[in-house]
Design a protein around this motif. Structure first.
Motif, PDB file in Angstrom:
ATOM      1  N   MET A   5       0.842  -1.338   0.003  1.00 49.56           N
ATOM      2  CA  MET A   5      -0.093   0.086   0.004  1.00 49.56           C
ATOM      3  C   MET A   5       0.799   1.224  -0.072  1.00 49.56           C
ATOM      4  N   ILE A   6       0.377   2.321  -0.654  1.00 49.64           N
ATOM      5  CA  ILE A   6       1.191   3.510  -1.043  1.00 49.64           C
ATOM      6  C   ILE A   6       0.405   4.712  -0.242  1.00 49.64           C
ATOM      7  N   CYS A   7       1.150   5.452   0.390  1.00 48.39           N
ATOM      8  CA  CYS A   7       0.743   6.670   0.918  1.00 48.39           C
ATOM      9  C   CYS A   7       0.469   7.823  -0.033  1.00 48.39           C
ATOM     10  N   ILE A   8      -0.873   8.398  -0.145  1.00 46.58           N
ATOM     11  CA  ILE A   8      -1.032   9.096  -1.185  1.00 46.58           C
ATOM     12  C   ILE A   8      -0.479  10.540  -1.161  1.00 46.58           C
ATOM     13  N   GLY A   9      -0.129  10.704   0.188  1.00 38.42           N
ATOM     14  CA  GLY A   9       0.582  12.046   0.195  1.00 38.42           C
ATOM     15  C   GLY A   9       2.025  12.204  -0.340  1.00 38.42           C
ATOM     16  N   CYS A  10       2.656  11.256   0.075  1.00 38.06           N
ATOM     17  CA  CYS A  10       4.019  11.381  -0.181  1.00 38.06           C
ATOM     18  C   CYS A  10       4.689   9.868  -0.993  1.00 38.06           C
ATOM     19  N   GLY A  11       3.701   9.082  -1.160  1.00 45.21           N
ATOM     20  CA  GLY A  11       4.290   7.752  -2.125  1.00 45.21           C
ATOM     21  C   GLY A  11       5.066   6.674  -1.310  1.00 45.21           C
ATOM     22  N   VAL A  12       5.313   6.837   0.020  1.00 43.66           N
ATOM     23  CA  VAL A  12       6.168   5.945   0.749  1.00 43.66           C
ATOM     24  C   VAL A  12       5.189   4.546   0.714  1.00 43.66           C
ATOM     25  N   THR A  13       5.796   3.220   0.978  1.00 45.92           N
ATOM     26  CA  THR A  13       5.190   2.291   1.086  1.00 45.92           C
ATOM     27  C   THR A  13       4.734   2.291   2.671  1.00 45.92           C
ATOM     28  N   ILE A  14       3.352   1.910   2.887  1.00 43.60           N
ATOM     29  CA  ILE A  14       2.924   1.997   4.171  1.00 43.60           C
ATOM     30  C   ILE A  14       3.330   0.851   5.016  1.00 43.60           C
ATOM     31  N   GLN A  15       3.516   1.041   6.236  1.00 42.19           N
ATOM     32  CA  GLN A  15       3.816  -0.330   7.173  1.00 42.19           C
ATOM     33  C   GLN A  15       3.092   0.148   8.509  1.00 42.19           C
ATOM     34  N   THR A  16       2.654  -0.802   9.173  1.00 40.99           N
ATOM     35  CA  THR A  16       1.639  -0.783  10.387  1.00 40.99           C
ATOM     36  C   THR A  16       2.596  -1.399  11.645  1.00 40.99           C
ATOM     37  N   GLU A  17       4.002  -1.599  11.451  1.00 44.08           N
ATOM     38  CA  GLU A  17       4.624  -2.268  12.573  1.00 44.08           C
ATOM     39  C   GLU A  17       5.426  -1.366  13.322  1.00 44.08           C
ATOM     40  N   ASP A  18       6.131  -0.241  12.866  1.00 43.63           N
ATOM     41  CA  ASP A  18       7.109   0.515  13.601  1.00 43.63           C
ATOM     42  C   ASP A  18       6.520   1.995  13.465  1.00 43.63           C
ATOM     43  N   GLU A  19       6.249   2.540  14.725  1.00 43.04           N
ATOM     44  CA  GLU A  19       5.674   3.974  14.541  1.00 43.04           C
ATOM     45  C   GLU A  19       6.787   4.807  14.399  1.00 43.04           C
ATOM     46  N   LYS A  20       8.004   4.635  14.527  1.00 43.49           N
ATOM     47  CA  LYS A  20       9.046   5.630  14.294  1.00 43.49           C
ATOM     48  C   LYS A  20       9.757   5.678  12.994  1.00 43.49           C
ATOM     49  N   LYS A  21       9.217   4.379  12.272  1.00 42.01           N
ATOM     50  CA  LYS A  21       9.804   4.187  10.957  1.00 42.01           C
ATOM     51  C   LYS A  21       9.029   4.919   9.885  1.00 42.01           C
ATOM     52  N   ILE A  22       9.660   5.602   8.675  1.00 40.13           N
ATOM     53  CA  ILE A  22       8.961   5.986   7.599  1.00 40.13           C
ATOM     54  C   ILE A  22       7.592   5.005   7.228  1.00 40.13           C
ATOM     55  N   TYR A  24       4.694   4.605   8.593  1.00 35.15           N
ATOM     56  CA  TYR A  24       3.954   4.180   9.403  1.00 35.15           C
ATOM     57  C   TYR A  24       2.429   4.601   9.320  1.00 35.15           C
ATOM     58  N   ALA A  25       1.383   3.976   9.287  1.00 37.76           N
ATOM     59  CA  ALA A  25       0.251   4.372   9.498  1.00 37.76           C
ATOM     60  C   ALA A  25      -0.526   3.391  10.754  1.00 37.76           C
ATOM     61  N   PRO A  26      -1.397   3.784  11.333  1.00 37.63           N
ATOM     62  CA  PRO A  26      -2.140   2.835  12.452  1.00 37.63           C
ATOM     63  C   PRO A  26      -2.965   1.992  11.612  1.00 37.63           C
ATOM     64  N   PRO A  27      -3.138   0.894  12.112  1.00 33.92           N
ATOM     65  CA  PRO A  27      -3.941  -0.321  11.376  1.00 33.92           C
ATOM     66  C   PRO A  27      -5.271   0.289  10.978  1.00 33.92           C
ATOM     67  N   SER A  28      -5.989   1.432  11.853  1.00 34.54           N
ATOM     68  CA  SER A  28      -7.309   1.918  11.597  1.00 34.54           C
ATOM     69  C   SER A  28      -7.280   2.601  10.116  1.00 34.54           C
ATOM     70  N   ALA A  29      -6.162   3.071   9.944  1.00 37.34           N
ATOM     71  CA  ALA A  29      -6.014   4.027   8.912  1.00 37.34           C
ATOM     72  C   ALA A  29      -6.041   3.090   7.496  1.00 37.34           C
ATOM     73  N   LEU A  30      -5.771   1.967   7.533  1.00 43.05           N
ATOM     74  CA  LEU A  30      -5.783   1.222   6.412  1.00 43.05           C
ATOM     75  C   LEU A  30      -7.321   1.020   5.802  1.00 43.05           C
ATOM     76  N   GLU A  31      -8.009   1.139   6.590  1.00 40.31           N
ATOM     77  CA  GLU A  31      -9.594   0.988   6.105  1.00 40.31           C
ATOM     78  C   GLU A  31     -10.074   2.191   5.656  1.00 40.31           C
ATOM     79  N   LYS A  32      -9.267   3.214   5.617  1.00 39.95           N
ATOM     80  CA  LYS A  32      -9.943   4.350   4.918  1.00 39.95           C
ATOM     81  C   LYS A  32      -9.150   4.449   3.558  1.00 39.95           C
ATOM     82  N   ASP A  33     -10.074   5.164   2.609  1.00 41.72           N
ATOM     83  CA  ASP A  33      -9.609   5.245   1.222  1.00 41.72           C
ATOM     84  C   ASP A  33      -9.752   6.934   0.984  1.00 41.72           C
TER      85      ASP A  33
END
Ligand code: GDP
Length: 367
Positions: A5-22, A24-33
């Motif tokens: 999954m790709i962030c619509i804002g900056c294009g980075v690959t989304i990950q939900t594991e590590d809040e400090k790393k580039i 990161y999105a909380p799992p709840s954000a994945l349900e949004k489009d």
């Protein structure tokens, strides 16, 4: 995660594991489009900056990738900080590809300035810096000025191929692309924009009508820009938002101008003469005797002389002196990211001070 999954804002690959790393999105954000990473979410809703971890090496890799691809390169510079926002290595990577040079934030220049003269100046400066742009445009991505012409030129020169938009952080690249998206598709605000450098992280692909794409590349951080030496409130003070009203100071020899507490210009010798300051209208300029300048700085940094605000003074690197003799008429003394001071007649000897690490230079006058 099976699907990337790709962030619509900056294009980075989304990950939900590590809040400090580039990415990161909380799992709840994945349900949004659409999906947006936490970093972009914060910027978008709170205008809050998070550290970026794009290194110079990453950026070189991206440039290298562009060098190998076929397409048009659109290079954006901030006309208010031309040299500070220049990407020095780009011409080595572009090869024979066409480059369009776009000077953004033209709304900041005084209305009396002839745009043709500025584009001529940009062409010549680009050549001196090793880049031969196919064409040069002045735009205000914010206000929309010049965008139609720039977009028409992009469409013409890309000749059905992909477009790579490059620029250092804070030149307004996201604003520029957002406007293209808006004009082309009617949708606004697809990419994050903010006051803070470093907002666009990974290459983001925007499909064009004919199957090609426009790529927004991440902005590299030019470390010598003043923006990296001040906190975010002070950055708002030194970043001009409206047309700059030049301030003229008739200086006698041995007088000093302080630009807040961030920079200083000592007029050493050359007879009484005017110095024209092009900086944010909100930046306080203080004139004093050169003899008193050191003491004044020591006593009043963070108070009379601000920005930087008091709480940030300790983090500001010490001011470093740069000695210049102005040999040519119409010369700008440039403080990277803060603005410049124009001196019309040759023969002045000045000492320009800026925080250690911030670029200070002379150039042929822009205006
Ligand atoms: P990026 O880091 O290059 O993507 O830059 P942004 O698009 O986030 O813009 C950086 C800053 O420049 C923001 O504060 C924008 O509001 C401002 N900006 C962008 N375009 C313009 C413009 O045409 N004129 C002025 N005055 N400011 C602009």
């Amino acid at each position: 995660m099976s699907e990337q999954m790709i962030c619509i804002g900056c294009g980075v690959t989304i990950q939900t594991e590590d809040e400090k790393k580039i990415g990161y999105a909380p799992p709840s954000a994945l349900e949004k489009d659409p999906i947006i990473c936490q970093r972009c979410f914060r910027l978008k809703h709170y205008n809050e900056v998070q550290d970026v971890s794009l290194t110079d090496d990453d950026f070189l890799n991206i440039l290298h990738g562009i060098g190998q691809a076929d397409g048009l390169v659109v290079k954006i510079v901030d006309i208010f900080d031309f040299n500070g926002s220049w990407l020095p290595g780009l011409h080595r990577f572009v090869g024979k590809k066409d480059v369009l040079l776009v000077g953004n934030k033209v709304d900041l220049l005084p209305k009396s300035v002839k745009h043709e003269k500025v584009t001529q100046w940009m062409k010549q400066s680009a050549r001196e810096l090793g880049l031969q742009p196919r064409d040069v445009f002045l735009v205000s991505a914010n206000k929309g000025y010049g965008m139609k012409e720039a977009m028409a030129a992009i469409d013409e020169y890309r000749n059905g191929k992909d477009v790579y938009v490059v620029g250092c952080t804070n030149v307004g690249k996201s604003t520029f692309i957002n406007r293209i998206i808006k004009e082309a598709t009617g949708k606004g605000n697809v990419i994050t924009t903010s006051y803070f450098p470093g907002t666009t992280l990974d290459m983001i692909e925007i499909p064009l009508d004919d199957g090609s794409a426009l790529y927004d590349t991440p902005g590299i951080i030019n470390h010598h820009q003043m923006a990296h030496f001040v906190d975010k409130k002070d950055l708002k003070v030194i970043t001009p938002k409206k047309e700059i009203k030049p301030k003229v100071y008739q200086l006698n020899e041995q007088q000093t101008l302080f630009f807040g507490g961030l920079a200083r210009l000592d007029y050493v010798s050359g007879g009484r003469r005017p110095f024209v300051c092009y900086m944010s209208n909100e930046l306080f300029i203080h004139r004093t005797k050169r003899d008193h300048a050191d003491e004044l700085y020591e006593k009043h940094l963070g108070e009379l002389l601000q920005p930087p605000r008091k709480s940030y003074c300790e983090q500001l690197p010490p001011l470093v002196a740069h000695h210049f003799t102005l040999k040519e008429p119409k010369t700008d003394i440039v403080f990277s990211g803060l603005g410049w001071v124009t001196c019309h007649e040759p023969g002045a000897h000045v000492v320009a001070y800026a925080p250690k690490g911030v670029g200070v230079m002379l150039r042929r006058s822009l205006i």
